[in-house]
Design an enzyme around this catalytic site. Structure first.
Site, short mmCIF file in Angstrom:
data_model
loop_
_atom_site.label_atom_id
_atom_site.label_comp_id
_atom_site.label_asym_id
_atom_site.label_seq_id
_atom_site.Cartn_x
_atom_site.Cartn_y
_atom_site.Cartn_z
N GLU A 181 0.81 -1.23 0.00
CA GLU A 181 0.00 0.00 0.00
C GLU A 181 0.84 1.28 0.00
O GLU A 181 0.82 2.06 0.97
CB GLU A 181 -0.95 0.01 1.19
CG GLU A 181 -1.90 -1.18 1.22
CD GLU A 181 -2.92 -1.11 2.34
OE1 GLU A 181 -2.84 -0.21 3.19
OE2 GLU A 181 -3.82 -1.97 2.37
N GLU A 382 -5.10 -8.50 0.68
CA GLU A 382 -5.78 -8.16 1.93
C GLU A 382 -7.24 -7.87 1.62
O GLU A 382 -7.56 -7.20 0.63
CB GLU A 382 -5.22 -6.88 2.57
CG GLU A 382 -3.94 -7.04 3.31
CD GLU A 382 -3.49 -5.73 3.96
OE1 GLU A 382 -4.35 -4.89 4.31
OE2 GLU A 382 -2.27 -5.56 4.10
O1 IFM Z 1 -4.20 -2.88 9.14
C1 IFM Z 1 -4.13 -2.40 7.84
C2 IFM Z 1 -2.95 -3.01 7.11
O2 IFM Z 1 -1.77 -2.80 7.79
C3 IFM Z 1 -2.83 -2.42 5.74
N1 IFM Z 1 -4.07 -2.50 5.03
C4 IFM Z 1 -5.26 -2.07 5.70
C5 IFM Z 1 -5.37 -2.72 7.06
C6 IFM Z 1 -6.64 -2.24 7.78
O3 IFM Z 1 -6.61 -0.86 7.94
#
Ligand code: IFM
Length: 477
Positions: A181, A382
């Site tokens: 990210e 994710e």
């Molecule tokens: O916890 C975070 C993660 O570290 C990165 N992506 C989003 C998740 C939720 O906010």
């Protein structure tokens, strides 16, 4: 699972014919080093920007820090056992840069590398494919002191670090993600300042985004040279961006936010260029003088896969005079050059993060990347939700989280049916953890963590997910 007296959660799995995923679909769960490891000052680890940030008053809710977190550093073998009981095919973790290369330059810390060597061995011994992320936001503090990601040199340091991790575990790790990210690192870290290092400067955030991608490209080249068999990729967090209405102002707001949230990264990484409308929107923020000849070729070095993190949708509208700006990732300072765009809430169900639940947005996102950008295999690296959980009679019945996963897995299946080469899905997160500026107040885990005792309780969603993995699918509705 660790408590066999609790049967798997039932529900949609028990009805109808199967909605089967392709053979070999990589079912996983994800975490990140600073969010779970703890042991912040042990084994030769030195501070990252998140240690500094979380120890600065007022930065993290209730002054929470990652000092202890889930104590995973000490409990790793037990945690891997829980993963095995869940039937995970893969586990996506991140390496803490300041644990393996304290200071971010120079020599390695063998004790830190040993932790990841043991983790990888433990995973493989349990039949779980390790998926390694090199950078999940924990820049060594000395590199920030030298200017951080807005400074070009940090990209080169990242490639050196990638190389030393490859030397340590490259023989046993097949899947590699460079960055997690980069939008968050750049625009929350250097734009709004809601994340470490907590700086707020539009031009710096744009420079940071560029140097993160440059570091990614250099790291891919370094890894490719050392590990010709590895599967190399990057993880971007993407959002469908929808205008609140067909009015031209709203449509233009959507174009601008899509530029900053999505195309800022997708275009350089997968097309080797910045979108012209984006650079025009940013003209008053930066002249892009930090982009040197050859950078975009490096940034777009060929990959083997693309990781997509998906949580929600942005609905945006043209500015209205006198309206209060929103907070956090909707904060104006996350969106240099487009600070006046409004983020609209539609009144649909939200998670405990106040993020709208929008499973069709995942189909839209996966299709877009495939249809507009690349034929490469895609992975949802994710996807998940925070909800307020409670322990009752030793159980955590997280029906809302389970429903969220269910809806997004159906969306994943729909994307595959539409021709998207989606090869795997990683639930966020394996366990409750340090949710950055929210500290421990937001729970995303399939496994409950009691932060007083470090007891772990697999929630209903974990039992349900184990059954999905076992059946390689869900029941059709
Ligand atoms: O916890 C975070 C993660 O570290 C990165 N992506 C989003 C998740 C939720 O906010």
């Amino acid at each position: 699972m660790s408590n066999p007296t609790h049967p798997p959660a039932v529900g949609v799995l028990d009805q109808g014919p199967e909605l089967t995923f392709p053979p070999g679909f990589l079912w996983g769960a994800a975490t990140a080093a600073y969010q779970i490891e703890g042991a912040a000052a042990e084994g030769g680890r030195t501070p990252s920007i998140w240690d500094t940030f979380s120890h600065t008053e007022g930065r993290v809710v209730s002054g929470h820090t990652g000092d202890v977190a889930c104590d995973h550093y000490h409990r790793m073998p037990d945690d891997v056992r829980l993963m095995a009981e869940l039937g995970l095919k893969s586990y996506r973790f991140s390496v803490s840069w300041p644990r393996v290369q304290p200071g971010g330059t120079g020599g390695v810390n063998q004790e830190g590398l040993d932790f990841y060597r043991r983790l990888v061995d433990e995973l493989l011994a349990n039949g779980i494919e390790p998926w390694l992320t090199l950078y999940h936001w924990d820049l060594p503090q000395p590199l920030e002191d030298a200017g951080g990601w807005p400074v070009r040199d940090t990209a080169g340091r990242f490639a050196d670090y990638a190389s030393l991790v490859a030397d340590a575990v490259g023989d046993r790790v097949k899947y590699w993600t460079t960055l997690n990210e980069p939008w968050c690192s750049a625009f929350l870290g250097y734009g709004s300042g809601a994340h470490a290092p907590g700086r707020s400067d539009g031009a710096d955030s744009v420079r940071a985004g560029h140097h993160l991608m440059l570091g990614h490209g250099l790291a891919v080249q370094a890894l490719r040279a050392k590990l010709p068999q590895a599967q190399l990729g990057v993880t971007v967090n993407l959002y469908p961006v929808t205008p609140a209405s067909d009015e031209p102002g709203d449509v233009d707001a959507a174009r601008r936010i899509d530029g900053l949230a999505n195309r800022f990264f997708l275009d350089p990484l997968l097309r080797g260029s910045y979108p012209a409308d984006l650079t025009a929107d940013l003209a008053e923020v930066t002249d892009f003088g930090h982009v040197r000849d050859g950078d975009l070729e490096i940034i777009s070095t060929p990959l083997d896969l693309v990781g997509i993190n998906y949580y929600s949708r942005h609905v945006v509208a043209a500015p209205v005079a006198g309206e209060e700006p929103d907070k956090y990732w909707r904060a104006p300072s996350c969106w240099p050059g487009s600070e006046d765009v409004r983020f609209v809430t539609r009144g649909v169900p939200v998670t405990d993060m106040d993020w709208e639940i929008d499973a069709p947005g995942l189909v839209e996102t996966l299709r877009r990347v495939h249809e507009e950008y690349t034929d490469l295999p895609l992975y949802v690296t994710e996807n998940g939700s925070a909800f307020v959980d409670t322990v009752q009679d030793g159980r955590v019945d997280d029906v809302d989280r389970l429903a969220y996963f269910d809806a997004h897995l159906r969306a994943s299946h729909e994307a595959i049916a539409a021709g998207v080469p989606l090869r795997g899905y990683f639930a966020w997160s394996l366990m409750d953890n340090f949710e950055w500026a929210w500290g421990y107040t937001k729970r995303f885990g399939m496994i409950w963590i009691d932060y007083d005792t470090q007891a772990r309780i697999p929630k209903s969603s974990a039992r349900w997910y184990a059954e999905v993995i076992r059946r390689n699918g869900l029941a059709a509705q």
